[in-house]
Design a protein around this motif. Structure first.
Motif, PDB file in Angstrom:
ATOM      1  N   LEU A   1      14.396  -8.990  12.478  1.00 22.58           N
ATOM      2  CA  LEU A   1      14.811  -7.996  11.473  1.00 22.58           C
ATOM      3  C   LEU A   1      16.238  -7.603  11.916  1.00 22.58           C
ATOM      4  O   LEU A   1      16.927  -7.567  12.567  1.00 22.58           O
ATOM      5  N   SER A   2      17.022  -7.676  10.257  1.00 19.18           N
ATOM      6  CA  SER A   2      18.219  -7.780  10.306  1.00 19.18           C
ATOM      7  C   SER A   2      18.749  -6.294  10.121  1.00 19.18           C
ATOM      8  O   SER A   2      20.219  -6.205  10.186  1.00 19.18           O
ATOM      9  N   ASP A   3      18.190  -5.434   9.880  1.00 18.89           N
ATOM     10  CA  ASP A   3      18.579  -4.096   9.702  1.00 18.89           C
ATOM     11  C   ASP A   3      18.120  -2.992  10.720  1.00 18.89           C
ATOM     12  O   ASP A   3      17.573  -3.545  11.610  1.00 18.89           O
ATOM     13  N   ALA A   4      18.561  -1.862  11.053  1.00 19.81           N
ATOM     14  CA  ALA A   4      18.292  -0.859  11.913  1.00 19.81           C
ATOM     15  C   ALA A   4      16.993  -0.431  11.595  1.00 19.81           C
ATOM     16  O   ALA A   4      16.321  -0.417  10.606  1.00 19.81           O
ATOM     17  N   PRO A   5      16.197   0.214  12.579  1.00 20.33           N
ATOM     18  CA  PRO A   5      14.899   0.633  12.389  1.00 20.33           C
ATOM     19  C   PRO A   5      15.019   1.985  11.689  1.00 20.33           C
ATOM     20  O   PRO A   5      16.061   2.414  11.480  1.00 20.33           O
ATOM     21  N   GLY A   6      14.054   2.638  11.338  1.00 18.67           N
ATOM     22  CA  GLY A   6      13.855   3.863  10.852  1.00 18.67           C
ATOM     23  C   GLY A   6      14.022   4.042   9.272  1.00 18.67           C
ATOM     24  O   GLY A   6      14.179   4.867   8.423  1.00 18.67           O
ATOM     25  N   LYS A   7      13.945   2.874   8.579  1.00 13.22           N
ATOM     26  CA  LYS A   7      14.064   2.716   7.107  1.00 13.22           C
ATOM     27  C   LYS A   7      12.569   2.674   6.437  1.00 13.22           C
ATOM     28  O   LYS A   7      11.602   2.360   7.299  1.00 13.22           O
ATOM     29  N   ASP A   8      12.536   2.657   5.267  1.00 17.04           N
ATOM     30  CA  ASP A   8      11.121   2.551   4.716  1.00 17.04           C
ATOM     31  C   ASP A   8      10.841   1.037   4.039  1.00 17.04           C
ATOM     32  O   ASP A   8       9.958   0.728   3.548  1.00 17.04           O
ATOM     33  N   TYR A   9      11.758   0.330   4.633  1.00 10.58           N
ATOM     34  CA  TYR A   9      11.552  -1.205   4.500  1.00 10.58           C
ATOM     35  C   TYR A   9      11.917  -2.178   5.689  1.00 10.58           C
ATOM     36  O   TYR A   9      12.524  -1.452   6.725  1.00 10.58           O
TER      37      TYR A   9
ATOM     38  N   ASP B   1       0.842  -1.205   0.039  1.00 13.52           N
ATOM     39  CA  ASP B   1      -0.069   0.120   0.014  1.00 13.52           C
ATOM     40  C   ASP B   1       0.810   1.314   0.067  1.00 13.52           C
ATOM     41  O   ASP B   1       0.334   2.351  -0.010  1.00 13.52           O
ATOM     42  N   HIS B   2       2.125   1.279   0.099  1.00 14.28           N
ATOM     43  CA  HIS B   2       3.150   2.460  -0.210  1.00 14.28           C
ATOM     44  C   HIS B   2       2.993   3.229   1.127  1.00 14.28           C
ATOM     45  O   HIS B   2       3.512   4.297   1.036  1.00 14.28           O
ATOM     46  N   LYS B   3       2.219   2.701   2.040  1.00 18.11           N
ATOM     47  CA  LYS B   3       2.138   3.732   3.308  1.00 18.11           C
ATOM     48  C   LYS B   3       3.283   3.302   4.188  1.00 18.11           C
ATOM     49  O   LYS B   3       3.910   2.549   4.134  1.00 18.11           O
ATOM     50  N   GLU B   4       3.221   4.016   5.359  1.00 13.72           N
ATOM     51  CA  GLU B   4       4.352   4.012   6.487  1.00 13.72           C
ATOM     52  C   GLU B   4       4.307   2.838   6.953  1.00 13.72           C
ATOM     53  O   GLU B   4       3.403   1.963   7.000  1.00 13.72           O
ATOM     54  N   ILE B   5       5.447   2.206   7.550  1.00 14.71           N
ATOM     55  CA  ILE B   5       5.614   0.971   8.276  1.00 14.71           C
ATOM     56  C   ILE B   5       5.890   1.216   9.567  1.00 14.71           C
ATOM     57  O   ILE B   5       6.498   2.324   9.887  1.00 14.71           O
ATOM     58  N   ALA B   6       5.437   0.541  10.587  1.00 14.73           N
ATOM     59  CA  ALA B   6       5.814   0.633  11.956  1.00 14.73           C
ATOM     60  C   ALA B   6       7.129   0.551  12.316  1.00 14.73           C
ATOM     61  O   ALA B   6       7.888  -0.152  11.807  1.00 14.73           O
ATOM     62  N   ASP B   7       7.571   1.608  13.309  1.00 15.13           N
ATOM     63  CA  ASP B   7       8.923   1.615  13.706  1.00 15.13           C
ATOM     64  C   ASP B   7       9.168   0.023  14.660  1.00 15.13           C
ATOM     65  O   ASP B   7       7.980  -0.427  15.073  1.00 15.13           O
ATOM     66  N   PHE B   8      10.406  -0.171  14.869  1.00 16.34           N
ATOM     67  CA  PHE B   8      10.668  -1.437  15.682  1.00 16.34           C
ATOM     68  C   PHE B   8      11.697  -1.183  16.563  1.00 16.34           C
ATOM     69  O   PHE B   8      12.534  -0.173  16.119  1.00 16.34           O
ATOM     70  N   GLN B   9      11.867  -2.101  17.664  1.00 16.47           N
ATOM     71  CA  GLN B   9      13.103  -2.212  18.446  1.00 16.47           C
ATOM     72  C   GLN B   9      14.304  -3.133  17.905  1.00 16.47           C
ATOM     73  O   GLN B   9      13.638  -4.193  17.563  1.00 16.47           O
ATOM     74  N   PRO B  10      15.307  -2.752  17.859  1.00 15.08           N
ATOM     75  CA  PRO B  10      16.436  -3.922  17.355  1.00 15.08           C
ATOM     76  C   PRO B  10      16.379  -5.102  18.260  1.00 15.08           C
ATOM     77  O   PRO B  10      16.469  -4.928  19.374  1.00 15.08           O
ATOM     78  N   GLY B  11      16.270  -5.969  17.536  1.00 13.60           N
ATOM     79  CA  GLY B  11      16.021  -7.500  18.196  1.00 13.60           C
ATOM     80  C   GLY B  11      14.581  -8.135  17.877  1.00 13.60           C
ATOM     81  O   GLY B  11      14.608  -9.188  18.058  1.00 13.60           O
ATOM     82  N   GLN B  12      13.645  -7.191  17.656  1.00 14.75           N
ATOM     83  CA  GLN B  12      12.279  -7.629  17.197  1.00 14.75           C
ATOM     84  C   GLN B  12      12.079  -8.611  15.934  1.00 14.75           C
ATOM     85  O   GLN B  12      13.231  -8.529  15.052  1.00 14.75           O
ATOM     86  N   TYR B  13      11.307  -9.188  15.992  1.00 12.34           N
ATOM     87  CA  TYR B  13      10.838 -10.195  14.682  1.00 12.34           C
ATOM     88  C   TYR B  13       9.799  -9.844  14.159  1.00 12.34           C
ATOM     89  O   TYR B  13       8.638  -9.057  14.530  1.00 12.34           O
ATOM     90  N   ILE B  14       9.327 -10.211  12.782  1.00 14.72           N
ATOM     91  CA  ILE B  14       8.088 -10.285  12.106  1.00 14.72           C
ATOM     92  C   ILE B  14       7.682 -11.865  11.959  1.00 14.72           C
ATOM     93  O   ILE B  14       8.722 -12.287  11.925  1.00 14.72           O
TER      94      ILE B  14
END
Ligand code: HEM
Length: 403
Positions: A210-218, A178-191
């Motif tokens: 999640l293997s990258d830092a938070p704050g990205k658009d992916y 949907d090209h909308k925003e994605i939720a932020d996360f804390q390093p160490g969390q999973y989907i």
């Protein structure tokens, strides 16, 4: 609130149920999946086949029952399981189904020893335990949905980029359809990813850190190809590696999990990983470098050799920063590895090495990896006098397998 008699019956029968724990929960799953095959869309078939989930659920119900008059005391554990449940989409209406079949299984296995009085007491206790989970999870659903960019349930993401990181690990970069925003996360969390695999009767859900830092658009996950497709553990990871290409749509639930880096602390942080356990550690490393550049961080990664060592370039790039140090351990280095100086230490991470190289007196330790690795690190740190509150770990699989 439960009456004292019920509490006494439940507490006094916990050891009996524990003794028959595995038989009861094996029977429980047989009965429940017989009556509710749709639940096979949620449960991990690999864990079922290997009896891991049996032990996890049995352990948790009995542990909770032993604290039935003081559930507050086990709230952290309820929350940890709640994260997993929320990520999977477990809802209040599922609890009576589990309760009903658990009681039927107790009756089946214990026979005459399960008197009406005992069954009644356990029915009431289960109700109280279930309510505790349901209320913790209700809050989590609400939070996930109301968070900026957050959502409830599963949302469609497109595989924007697929990158081979090593002989066994491949990364998937995921963006919302949907090209909308994605939720932020804390390093160490999973989907959680929910997959419809061709030829499979039920959907499969798996969690990936999640293997990258938070704050990205992916979101990025880095998946290890588990050995052999006949092995149920390998079904989903092999499918991702072999059949999910760029442009494919995946269903994903919002980030979850309580194994997270505490960025309020300023203590040195030691991140230890074995194999694909490096994924949450990468997210933590990148986060410290981003938001706490003044914090000292030591990244220790153990792999078999350079062929299966993923994301090394990303780590090496970060070690250019003043406060970041890394050590790579290979237990079976190749000739190429030796020629190109690709590792720092040959062998395993030992207690003596940790004692010499890391600040055990004041650092916080985070680690993740295969079971023997986790046990060895935990033992070493404990022997070196690191207090429990500075030891944080995540194990990929039901936590009970660690015990
Ligand atoms: C995972 C306990 C209710 C479905 C787990 C785990 C525990 C647990 C200890 C492992 C967590 C981990 O590995 O981090 C309980 C207790 C319950 C309960 C004590 C009742 C009070 C339910 C219900 C459902 C459910 C009602 C849905 C019908 C699952 C699933 C997993 C899981 C699908 C993931 C593991 C797998 O698929 O093998 N639960 N649970 N649980 N639970 Fe529950």
């Amino acid at each position: 609130m439960l009456d004292q008699k019920t509490i006494d019956i439940v507490k006094s029968t916990v050891p009996v149920l524990e003794q028959h724990g595995e038989a009861i929960t094996t029977r429980f799953y047989q009965l429940m999946f017989g009556n509710h095959p749709e639940l096979l869309n949620i449960f991990n078939h690999a864990n079922q086949k290997q009896g891991r989930q049996q032990r996890a659920l049995a352990g948790a119900v009995y542990a909770a029952a032993a604290y039935i008059d003081n559930l507050e005391a086990i709230l952290p554990v309820v929350k940890q399981i709640g994260h997993k449940h929320r990520s999977l989409g477990i809802k209040p209406e599922h609890y009576p189904i589990v309760g009903k079949h658990l009681l039927l299984a107790i009756k089946d296995v214990l026979g005459d020893a399960a008197t009406d009085e005992v069954i009644d007491a356990w029915a009431k206790a289960y109700g109280v335990i279930a309510d505790a989970f349901i209320s913790v999870e209700a809050e989590m659903y609400e939070e996930a949905a109301k968070q900026k960019g957050g959502w409830d349930g599963f949302r469609r993401f497109i595989v924007e980029k697929k990158v081979v990181e090593s002989d066994v690990i491949t990364s998937f970069y995921l963006k919302p359809v949907d090209h909308k925003e994605i939720a932020d996360f804390q390093p160490g969390q999973y989907i959680s990813i929910k997959l419809d695999i061709e030829g499979e009767k039920f959907t499969h859900i798996r969690q990936y850190s999640l293997s990258d830092a938070p704050g990205k658009d992916y979101y990025r996950i880095s998946v290890k190809r588990e050995a052999g497709t006949p092995n149920p553990d390998g079904m989903v990871s092999n499918y991702l590696h072999d059949s999910v290409e760029e442009g494919e749509i995946l269903q994903i639930s919002a980030p979850a999990g309580d194994f997270v880096l505490d960025t309020d602390k300023e203590t040195p942080v030691v991140l230890l990983s074995g194999g694909v356990g490096l994924t949450p550690m990468m997210s933590m490393l990148k986060t410290v470098a981003d938001v706490q550049p003044e914090r000292k961080v030591i990244f220790i990664h153990a792999a078999q050799n350079g062929n299966v060592h993923a994301l090394r370039d990303e780590v090496e790039e970060l070690t250019k920063l003043e406060n970041v140090t890394s050590y790579f351990f290979y237990d079976s280095p190749t000739e190429e590895d030796r020629k190109n100086n690709r590792f720092d230490v040959e062998g395993y991470v030992t207690r003596d090495w940790l004692d010499e190289k890391v600040p055990t007196k004041d650092a916080d330790f985070y680690f993740c990896g295969p079971l023997p690795f986790m046990k060895a690190i935990n033992r070493s740190l404990t022997e070196l006098g690191v207090q429990e509150e500075r030891i944080h770990f995540e194990f990929f699989g039901p936590k009970a397998a660690l015990v």
